[in-house]
Design a protein around this motif. Sequence first.
Motif, short mmCIF file in Angstrom:
data_model
loop_
_atom_site.label_atom_id
_atom_site.label_comp_id
_atom_site.label_asym_id
_atom_site.label_seq_id
_atom_site.Cartn_x
_atom_site.Cartn_y
_atom_site.Cartn_z
N PRO A 30 43.05 42.60 40.16
CA PRO A 30 42.72 41.26 41.26
C PRO A 30 41.98 41.54 42.56
CG PRO A 30 44.97 41.57 40.36
CD PRO A 30 44.39 42.84 40.06
N SER A 31 42.33 42.67 43.29
CA SER A 31 41.86 42.98 44.45
C SER A 31 40.30 43.37 44.27
CB SER A 31 42.51 44.22 45.21
OG SER A 31 41.95 44.55 46.33
N VAL A 51 42.05 38.55 35.13
CA VAL A 51 43.58 39.06 35.65
C VAL A 51 44.20 37.57 35.73
CG1 VAL A 51 43.17 40.92 36.93
CG2 VAL A 51 42.42 38.91 37.91
N HIS A 102 47.30 37.13 38.10
CA HIS A 102 47.18 37.12 39.47
C HIS A 102 47.66 35.93 40.05
CE1 HIS A 102 45.61 37.98 43.29
NE2 HIS A 102 44.66 37.00 43.36
#
Lengths: 296, 272
Positions: free
Chosen positions: A219-220, A290, A293
């Motif tokens: 996610p980052s 993702v 998230h």
Amino acid sequence: MSTSLAADAVTSSPTGPPAVATPRPRRRRQRSRAAAVKLGVFAVLLLLWWAVTAARLVEPLFLPGPGAVWDAFVRANSCHPISTGVDRIVCGEQNYFLWEHLLASLQRIAAGVSAAVVVGVTLGFLMGTVKPIATVVEPYLNFLRSLPPLGYIGLLIVWFGIGDVSKIWLLFLAAFPPIAMATIAGVRGIRPTRVHAVQSLGASRWQVVQHVVLPSSLPSIVEGIRIAVGFAWTTVVAAELNNGIPGIGGLAYISGTQLQTPLVIACIIVIGLAAIALDALIKVVGGLLVPWHGKA
Amino acid sequence: MSEQTRPVGSDGDMSAVVTFDGVSKTYVTDSGDLVQAVTETSLTVQPGEFVCIVGPSGCGKSTVMDMLAGFHEPTTGEIRLGGVRVDGPSADRGVVFQQPNLFPWMTVRKNTELGPRLRGVDAGERRAVAERFLTMVGLEAFMDRKPYELSGGMQQRCQIARVLANDPRIILMDEPFGALDALTRERMQAELLQIWREKRKTVFFITHDVEEAIFLGTRVLVMSARPGRVVLDLPVRLGDGRSGPEMRSLPQFTALRDQVATAIYAAQGAVP
């Protein structure tokens, strides 16, 4: 052999997502109201722009009206006489249609950002997992991150020539630090208990990376790519200052030097809309990548 | 420190004997102070025992668990499992955390078969193992869901299934039901007991809930607050046909509860 209690399934209602505070129809109504407000504000701004220019409060050379910008936009996408009363027909602007300029810029951004993803994610993982590497590399990364692209485009042209290579290098250099930083943040932000959990299941060092570190930081990384693509758009005009045709940034710059302000504004609007569209696309793809998230 | 040996599970695996030999843990805080979390502790746990560790918060019971799991090294002494020194986390010691700790990028099934998968067990076999344990904890209808689609209690069951599916020699549980509502917690306690009776694996169970400790444990260790040490080592024998919640109202149960509670209050009084 079952020791389960079927009743638990009822009390814990696992079938749907957790209850949301606002019911769905109301949320939809709120959303459509917000859209209406946005549209209204946009219409008012457009009207204001038109009124200011129609009343000739500002010289059209400085601020052309919406009509002139639209005409410039249409002209840039069609074949037309080179000027009124001349038979020679030219197509688009600077020999390319506007969409070709946009496509050329998009291709450069794609090349630069793709390289930045590969290098940025790799470097970010190394820096996030091997402390000495982070200690050594981090100052240089911060140094590079704080440089304005215009500052070193000249150097890149000397090194890589005036063609596409130096432009793609510039976009790469602008895009990879945010991706690397986001990857580092993602790796460092992993909850230790997640790592402990997989280690207690018997994971080796590499298996910890494969099964926990990589997916946990995804996610980052997606956020980092979004920021990097934003940076790439702001850099694309700088990259295309020299020999930037075809290229939407190059076209915006050249039209400015030729006092074609309607075309400059048309280019700016196209750049802005394309950037928003690309960001939305990355957001959608990221959401597919993702889906957890914000939920776990 | 008295040593209790209670061969509860005589059919237990002798390689699952856990010994603490002069184990202590001292931390250095950020301000440079030394904090002794656990004073020298020695004890032996026989295979098949269900050991509950109770104590006030900050008494170092989680530190004991972390050392046994291999997340932290003891400052002095050593912990052995089946005579082998504990050195880092391993699949020998399955850990059930307070938070479900499931991986949201995997389905419930994939989470549960992760341990066998890490060992290279082939797909068909590990699938069968995962399905067996998910059925055992009542999640057979939710195997293809993502963890975040499940309630907290169900996620916790999945975590338990994941640990059981990996067939560890001993199971460590760190306040696994602490975050659940009272009703779910009681159900989970009953299920855990039933599973333990079937598997007869050694369980270390940390809790601050005295009733939970007595209900579940065959042996209750009471720890004092900092510096943490075992102040009471109490065998619990409420009959092997221990069944349901009615046990909680037995006079022996209340007597044990009072004994443990008194020890905890006494220990808390010692807090400087």
